[in-house]
Design an enzyme around this catalytic site. Structure first.
Site: not given
Ligand code: UDP
Length: 306
Positions: A10, A31-32, A71, A104, A143
């Protein structure tokens, strides 16, 4: 350090990846690419210490890491309203997956929150101790409440699991790599001015915002992440120079060399009327303050958005 930046393709995330690589860290960007773009990672991908993982943050992730920067979220008002459920779940489930990973791995964690958690603020300027004035069911709730939940979750991992965490509340930020069509005020005004169109002012343009240039913001994030005395802390990060939207329209027209033409549009529901961070805490603990004035930052941004 081995660092994971979720949402690293982003606008802010990619600038953060670049800075972390310059500091010699090993950086994995997750990131997708729903709003992030590979083009933002052009510089980062030239480094051998950089790795890109195309993955949705809502899915479990296992990775050897020392630091997690979260983020990952839709962030512009039109984007988070269009993808409202994804915004809620990215911050809730994504936050959970990344906190679990940090737990973890015994890694440290930074959650990128937002000035939106203050809603239409009751106090001005906004301090980290303010609780906010948010409509929990309005059009911005997907949001605002997602980020508020993200903050609560981060805080409970700190309390219950003693995870080393910090929350950065990011105020309006701008600079190169903002998407032209993200619907934010600066990108709208710049593209409208460059095309010789009227600048769309919502309401009377008397609402205010304070705009932080991205290099200043990333410096603040790095200090919040790596300075001592940041564990469990919340920091407002933003510029303290406050402008009305009318002032911003005039400045953009001037810098693009176009006569100011404006067009009035209805004020969006629940649009905060004013916004300016109190950054005395970041100044005290992080020795941080933004340096780039809006005029200078806009000149740099205009180049990138041509
Ligand atoms: N705004 C505007 N014209 C536009 C886009 C936004 O007047 O074309 C106003 C909007 O109503 C808000 C401010 O500019 O008061 C900042 O909006 P933006 O969407 O950039 O982000 P926000 O700070 O609201 O999250």
């Amino acid at each position: 350090m081995r660092i994971l930046v979720a949402g690293g393709a982003g606008f802010i995330g990619s600038h953060l990846c670049d800075r972390l690589l310059k500091m010699n860290h090993q950086v994995t960007c997750l990131d997708n690419l729903k709003t992030g773009r590979l083009a933002n990672l052009k510089e980062a991908r030239e480094s051998k210490r950089f790795r890109f993982l195309r993955k949705d943050v809502r899915q479990p992730v296992s990775l050897a890491v020392d630091y997690v920067f979260n983020l990952a979220s839709y962030a512009s008002p039109p984007a988070y309203q269009k993808w409202s459920l994804e915004t809620l779940m990215t911050n809730a489930l994504g936050g959970y997956q990344l906190l679990e990973l940090a737990r973890r791995q015994g890694a440290k964690y930074l959650f990128a929150s937002t000035s939106e958690i203050y809603g239409d603020p009751l106090h001005h300027p906004q301090k980290e101790t303010d609780w906010g004035n948010v409509n929990p069911v309005g059009p911005r709730a997907c949001y605002d409440e997602a980020k508020r939940f993200g903050e609560a979750l981060t805080t409970e991992y700190h309390r219950k699991h003693r995870l080393n965490v910090r929350i950065a509340r990011i105020f309006n930020t701008y600079g190169p790599r903002l998407q032209k069509d993200d619907g934010r005020v600066l990108t709208n005004f710049i593209t409208q001015a460059q095309r010789g169109r009227a600048l769309t002012i919502y309401g009377h343009g008397r609402q205010t915002r304070s705009f932080c240039y991205v290099s200043d913001l990333v410096e603040g994030l790095l200090r919040a992440a790596f300075y001592p005395r940041t564990n469990g802390e919340i920091f407002n990060l933003g510029n303290t120079n406050e402008f009305t939207i009318q002032d911003v329209a005039e400045l953009v027209a001037e810098l693009t060399g176009k006569p100011l033409k404006t067009e009035s549009r209805p004020m969006p529901v629940d649009d905060p009327r004013r916004r300016r961070p109190d950054i005395s805490k970041a100044h005290r603990i992080l020795r941080w303050a933004p340096k780039v004035p809006l005029r200078e930052g806009l000149i740099r941004t205009l180049e990138g958005l041509k």
